[in-house]
Design a protein around this motif. Structure first.
Motif, PDB file in Angstrom:
ATOM      1  N   SER A   1     -10.183  18.893  -1.639  1.00 47.95           N
ATOM      2  CA  SER A   1     -11.065  17.755  -1.908  1.00 47.95           C
ATOM      3  C   SER A   1     -10.454  16.899  -3.007  1.00 47.95           C
ATOM      4  O   SER A   1      -9.706  17.392  -3.861  1.00 47.95           O
ATOM      5  N   TYR A   2     -10.792  15.607  -2.962  1.00 50.49           N
ATOM      6  CA  TYR A   2     -10.208  14.635  -3.895  1.00 50.49           C
ATOM      7  C   TYR A   2     -11.302  13.889  -4.648  1.00 50.49           C
ATOM      8  O   TYR A   2     -12.226  13.374  -4.042  1.00 50.49           O
ATOM      9  N   ARG A   3     -11.200  13.883  -5.996  1.00 49.55           N
ATOM     10  CA  ARG A   3     -12.130  13.120  -6.835  1.00 49.55           C
ATOM     11  C   ARG A   3     -11.364  11.947  -7.441  1.00 49.55           C
ATOM     12  O   ARG A   3     -10.618  12.090  -8.405  1.00 49.55           O
ATOM     13  N   GLY A   4     -11.552  10.775  -6.832  1.00 50.08           N
ATOM     14  CA  GLY A   4     -10.790   9.595  -7.251  1.00 50.08           C
ATOM     15  C   GLY A   4     -11.046   9.183  -8.677  1.00 50.08           C
ATOM     16  O   GLY A   4     -10.130   8.753  -9.383  1.00 50.08           O
ATOM     17  N   ALA A   5     -12.299   9.274  -9.124  1.00 45.99           N
ATOM     18  CA  ALA A   5     -12.632   8.835 -10.487  1.00 45.99           C
ATOM     19  C   ALA A   5     -11.872   9.633 -11.533  1.00 45.99           C
ATOM     20  O   ALA A   5     -11.547   9.120 -12.606  1.00 45.99           O
ATOM     21  N   ASP A   6     -11.602  10.929 -11.220  1.00 43.52           N
ATOM     22  CA  ASP A   6     -10.904  11.790 -12.183  1.00 43.52           C
ATOM     23  C   ASP A   6      -9.426  11.972 -11.840  1.00 43.52           C
ATOM     24  O   ASP A   6      -8.712  12.680 -12.544  1.00 43.52           O
TER      25      ASP A   6
ATOM     26  N   TYR B   1       0.853  -1.189   0.000  1.00 49.78           N
ATOM     27  CA  TYR B   1       0.000   0.000   0.000  1.00 49.78           C
ATOM     28  C   TYR B   1       0.890   1.240   0.000  1.00 49.78           C
ATOM     29  O   TYR B   1       1.594   1.514   0.981  1.00 49.78           O
ATOM     30  N   PHE B   2       0.873   1.971  -1.106  1.00 49.57           N
ATOM     31  CA  PHE B   2       1.658   3.203  -1.225  1.00 49.57           C
ATOM     32  C   PHE B   2       0.736   4.416  -1.159  1.00 49.57           C
ATOM     33  O   PHE B   2      -0.432   4.342  -1.572  1.00 49.57           O
ATOM     34  N   ASP B   3       1.283   5.534  -0.679  1.00 49.72           N
ATOM     35  CA  ASP B   3       0.495   6.769  -0.624  1.00 49.72           C
ATOM     36  C   ASP B   3      -0.073   7.104  -1.997  1.00 49.72           C
ATOM     37  O   ASP B   3      -1.254   7.426  -2.146  1.00 49.72           O
TER      38      ASP B   3
ATOM     39  N   ILE C   1      -0.054  -4.074  -6.028  1.00 50.01           N
ATOM     40  CA  ILE C   1      -0.122  -2.718  -5.478  1.00 50.01           C
ATOM     41  C   ILE C   1      -1.582  -2.329  -5.290  1.00 50.01           C
ATOM     42  O   ILE C   1      -2.372  -2.386  -6.225  1.00 50.01           O
ATOM     43  N   ASN C   2      -1.943  -1.941  -4.070  1.00 51.14           N
ATOM     44  CA  ASN C   2      -3.287  -1.433  -3.836  1.00 51.14           C
ATOM     45  C   ASN C   2      -3.485  -0.137  -4.620  1.00 51.14           C
ATOM     46  O   ASN C   2      -2.635   0.746  -4.597  1.00 51.14           O
ATOM     47  N   GLU C   3      -4.600  -0.042  -5.335  1.00 50.50           N
ATOM     48  CA  GLU C   3      -4.799   1.066  -6.279  1.00 50.50           C
ATOM     49  C   GLU C   3      -5.308   2.354  -5.624  1.00 50.50           C
ATOM     50  O   GLU C   3      -5.332   3.401  -6.271  1.00 50.50           O
ATOM     51  N   ASN C   4      -5.747   2.302  -4.378  1.00 49.32           N
ATOM     52  CA  ASN C   4      -6.339   3.486  -3.758  1.00 49.32           C
ATOM     53  C   ASN C   4      -5.276   4.452  -3.233  1.00 49.32           C
ATOM     54  O   ASN C   4      -4.292   4.043  -2.613  1.00 49.32           O
ATOM     55  N   VAL C   5      -5.508   5.734  -3.478  1.00 48.47           N
ATOM     56  CA  VAL C   5      -4.621   6.785  -2.969  1.00 48.47           C
ATOM     57  C   VAL C   5      -4.840   6.937  -1.464  1.00 48.47           C
ATOM     58  O   VAL C   5      -5.967   6.856  -0.966  1.00 48.47           O
ATOM     59  N   ASN C   6      -3.758   7.142  -0.743  1.00 47.53           N
ATOM     60  CA  ASN C   6      -3.841   7.411   0.692  1.00 47.53           C
ATOM     61  C   ASN C   6      -4.209   8.885   0.870  1.00 47.53           C
ATOM     62  O   ASN C   6      -3.345   9.769   0.929  1.00 47.53           O
ATOM     63  N   THR C   7      -5.513   9.154   0.928  1.00 46.87           N
ATOM     64  CA  THR C   7      -5.996  10.546   0.915  1.00 46.87           C
ATOM     65  C   THR C   7      -5.522  11.344   2.127  1.00 46.87           C
ATOM     66  O   THR C   7      -5.495  12.580   2.083  1.00 46.87           O
TER      67      THR C   7
ATOM     68  N   ASP D   1     -10.157   4.968  -8.756  1.00 47.15           N
ATOM     69  CA  ASP D   1      -9.228   5.522  -9.743  1.00 47.15           C
ATOM     70  C   ASP D   1      -9.582   5.084 -11.149  1.00 47.15           C
ATOM     71  O   ASP D   1      -9.469   5.847 -12.098  1.00 47.15           O
ATOM     72  N   ASP D   2      -9.964   3.828 -11.315  1.00 51.32           N
ATOM     73  CA  ASP D   2     -10.336   3.360 -12.658  1.00 51.32           C
ATOM     74  C   ASP D   2     -11.735   2.751 -12.690  1.00 51.32           C
ATOM     75  O   ASP D   2     -12.088   2.063 -13.646  1.00 51.32           O
TER      76      ASP D   2
END
Length: 820
Positions: free
Chosen positions: A634-639, A580-582, A608-614, A787-788
């Motif tokens: 704010s963070y929009r993961g889809a974009d 898990y990376f940032d 690799i876990n695909e989620n960003v460490n918000t 993310d995807d």
């Protein structure tokens, strides 16, 4: 023996040759012509007038070799059809696709779905190198030999009392990125058919052509252009994808590659047949890896993606290869009018195809160049270039094979007349054989006075086991093979089945062997197997994957907290190290060499876990903007977008954005600048807005009977203007109702947008329900990757590919997300 040329003589297309030997009629291939101006079918009357068909043997799955199979199989339903396992899977995809094309073009179909289905049921598959008897009570024997060209392609060797016949099919002796070259032993044919497609040419050096393609693409992209590579869906497209992936990984191309058309389906079939691919690809598939698609090589899953794709510099690989149809024709129409763009031709172009016409335009001096695509005539201003990536043998390869086999009589087929005549003269310089240049409709009565003696392989001994072969007793088979036959013998599935004595399902045997420590595929012919030497087996058992706690400790040696790693774990049963990376996109790019080294050292696969460490996004923002008053992040993961609201302005905004992207892999929007808007469109109706609650009730009524309903309706304000935001299970689902929302905009007078959020909890619940209804058990709850926009699952046990595809389609229909 008698030979009848029903198609594919002095032409490229409709390959179809009837051989009468030992009183049996064997049909070699049954294809169609790809030209719309000619009768696209072989001469079936010639077949009928000469006794029909007893057996059909197919060299490979290109349409000019299989396109008429459903017709001839319907006429002669008792004729069994023989081909390799990969060829059958590919034949299924191509023929079902041809049904769609006939339906789309409103043609009177030359065959129906039932004919394809029944024909597929008549196919019997054999591994290259295995000799089989198609007829009971005769001495006729048939062997398929790997021909290179595409996955599953085979040359055909027939031996009978009247003599022996070799048919090369389409072949290539050099190693490609996807498959090995042809593997044809020193046979002793009396008669031989050789393809002649490039019989008058010598191919350019393959590596130089690949380098030239990459360099040209890079130059176009740097100039802000786009590249279209029209490619044959089967074979050529897969080669090009791997060439581009390699270039991207080396930093030689910095762009997304989009894959469109039937290419995606063929890639899936290649993955299902790892034993017909090169060793490095097969091993990756055996370990559960993806060989074609990744973050940089993206399949075009929906037609509506195309308009967005061509807005930015990119590379597009799409069928058809001759621009005769498919998405490549649409892309060509959109891109040809811009001189910054490139259309790269990489394969054979029929003389009447748009691809050939496009190449001919490059020789014209006129500035007003036009190309006819379908019913349209489009201006051509873009660059056009041809690259030698052929999967056919050139003159030197054909001459080499002819000299090696030295048949008494040579028939040259599958080539233009001038090419064949040139090649025939070259062959006569090398060997003293009779060379024939047949025409369609020709028949030859060949009398072999003294057939050449054939090498006969001694049959393998049999164990005559009465039990089913499985993981529990495969060691017995290994011990028998090692002691009685030896580790040097390369054996087919059928050989091993006969040795054991009771194996009927060779597909199950293939899976058993691929996952067994006792047998290993041949390095260059992955469809054949060797028994593993005892000392190698002991070494592998002693070494094996690293112990889990030792592996996790090693993770810390490779990746400190400064690398961005904040968590680690393992899926023990699958030997997968979870990292898990940032910022996962940055980590994948920056540490790819370390991941590979770690996998080789430990025997564990890195995931690799695909989620960003918000939680660390704010730290990066405050570091880059230390003296700025930050109001909101704010963070929009889809974009993959981070939006920041600050007081005032900053001078070096682009520099900040670039630094942020390099550190996180995410886009940065400051005070709404460069941020995409979710509004579908605003319609000024000229009428007053409905009262707020009345508008919301009207929305409820409009979606009452539809499959998807907004689970939340919000009144929001932007720049002092109120609007309605509809939240669906995902934005993808909401955008399916664009027309309905446009109608509501007109009826209510309100601006209505689709929210960009995703109801992750509902997606997970739906995914669990679908898997449960399909009888597939999950090891743990699904994970949503914004993310995807995919759903990751871990399946307990095995699941049929068709069921997984059905689950994927159902999930996408209900949620707008695909399986990862």
């Amino acid at each position: 023996m008698k030979l009848y040329f029903c198609g594919g003589a002095s032409e490229v297309g409709a390959s179809c040759y009837l051989v009468n030997i030992d009183g049996k009629n064997i049909l070699l291939d049954c294809g169609i012509r790809m030209s719309s101006s000619k009768d696209n079918l072989p001469d079936f009357q010639l077949i009928q007038e000469n006794g029909g068909v007893d057996v059909i043997v197919i060299s490979h799955a290109h349409m000019d070799h299989i396109g008429a199979l459903p017709i001839i199989s319907r006429i002669y339903p008792d004729a069994k059809i023989y081909m390799t396992h990969a060829a059958k899977d590919l034949t299924r995809v191509l023929l079902y696709d041809s049904l769609k094309i006939m339906e789309k073009e409103a043609e009177i179909p030359v065959y129906a779905e039932i004919h394809v289905r029944e024909m597929l049921n008549r196919i019997i598959c054999y591994t290259p190198g295995h000799t089989f008897a198609p007829f009971m009570g005769t001495d006729l024997k048939v062997t398929l030999y790997s021909a290179g060209h595409i996955a599953g392609a085979a040359s055909i060797y027939i031996v009978g009392n009247e003599g022996s016949i070799f048919y090369s099919g389409d072949f290539s002796r050099f190693r490609q990125n996807t498959i090995e070259g042809a593997s044809i032993p020193k046979l002793r044919p009396d008669v031989a058919f050789f393809e002649s497609t490039y019989g008058d040419k010598l191919h350019a050096n393959r590596e130089l052509e690949e380098s030239r393609l990459v360099e040209k693409i890079n130059a176009v992209l740097k100039n802000g252009g786009k590249v279209l590579i029209p490619a044959f869906a089967l074979g050529r497209a897969q080669e090009i994808i791997l060439i581009l992936k390699k270039a991207i990984n080396k930093g030689m191309i910095n762009s997304k590659v989009y894959v469109d058309g039937m290419v995606k389906d063929i890639c899936r079939i290649y993955k299902l047949n790892p034993n017909y691919l090169r060793q490095n690809l097969a091993k990756k598939i055996f370990k559960g890896g993806e060989i074609f698609f990744d973050d940089n090589v993206v399949p075009v899953d929906r037609p509506e993606m195309r308009e967005d794709i061509i807005k930015e510099p990119c590379v597009i690989v799409s069928s058809s290869g001759m621009l005769t149809g498919g998405p490549s024709q649409w892309y060509a129409e959109k891109l040809a009018d811009d001189e910054k763009n490139l259309i790269a031709i990489t394969g054979y172009q029929d003389e009447e195809s748009p691809g050939r016409k496009l190449l001919e335009l490059t020789d014209e001096k006129s500035e007003d160049k036009k190309l006819k695509l379908g019913d349209k005539e489009i201006p051509v201003k873009c660059a056009v270039d041809k690259f030698g990536l052929s999967a056919h043998a050139d003159m030197s390869e054909i001459l080499s094979l002819v000299n090696n086999l030295h048949p008494k009589k040579v028939f040259l087929v599958h080539g233009d007349p001038d090419t064949i005549n040139f090649l025939g003269k070259e062959i006569q310089k090398d060997i003293k054989s009779d060379v024939y240049v047949p025409l369609n409709g020709d028949a030859y009565d060949i009398d072999i006075d003294n057939p050449r003696k054939q090498l006969v392989r001694k049959p393998y001994p049999s164990m005559n086991m009465g039990e089913v072969l499985n993981e529990g007793n495969i060691e017995k088979l290994w011990r028998f093979v090692l002691d009685r036959i030896g580790a040097d013998a390369a054996m087919s599935l059928e050989d091993l089945a006969q040795i054991w004595g009771t194996v009927k399902d060779t597909d199950a045997l293939k899976d058993l062997l691929n996952n067994s420590v006792y047998f290993q595929p041949d390095k260059r012919r992955m469809f054949l197997y060797h028994a593993v030497l005892e000392e190698e087996l002991k070494k592998e058992k002693d070494e094996g994957p690293m112990e889990v706690n030792q592996m996790l400790s090693l993770v810390d040696e490779y990746f400190s907290r400064e690398s961005g790693l904040y968590k680690k774990g393992a899926r023990f049963d699958e030997k997968i190290a979870l990292l898990y990376f940032d910022f996962p996109d940055v980590a994948k790019d920056r540490y790819s060499h370390l991941f590979k080294e770690f996998e080789e050292r430990t025997g564990w696969k890195v995931e690799i876990n695909e989620n960003v460490n918000t939680s660390v996004i704010n730290d990066v923002i405050y570091k880059l903007l230390p003296d700025v008053a930050i109001n909101k992040v704010s963070y929009r993961g889809a974009d993959k977008l981070v939006s920041v609201k600050i007081d005032g302005e900053i001078e070096n905004i682009q520099e900040v954005k670039d630094k942020f992207y390099n550190e996180t892999g995410l886009k940065l929007s400051i005070n709404g600048k460069d941020e995409s808007v979710d509004t579908i469109r605003v319609v000024d109706t000229g009428a007053d807005k409905l009262e707020q609650n009345e508008a919301l009730m009207l929305i409820d009524e409009a979606f009452k009977d539809l499959p998807h309903k907004p689970y939340k309706k919000s009144i929001k304000t932007s720049n002092g203007i109120k609007y309605i935001e509809l939240s669906f299970i995902s934005k993808v689902v909401g955008e399916r109702y664009k027309e309905k929302i446009d109608e509501l905009i007109k009826r209510t007078g309100w601006t209505i947008v689709v929210g960009s959020g995703c109801n992750q909890i509902e997606v997970i619940n739906i995914a669990k329900r679908i898997f449960g209804e399909m009888g597939v058990k999950l090891k743990k709850n699904p994970s949503v990757y914004l993310d995807d926009m995919t759903v990751g699952v871990s399946i307990d046990g095995d699941a049929d590919d068709e069921i997984i595809k059905k689950i994927d389609d159902t999930l996408y229909d209900m949620t707008g997300l695909r399986l990862r």
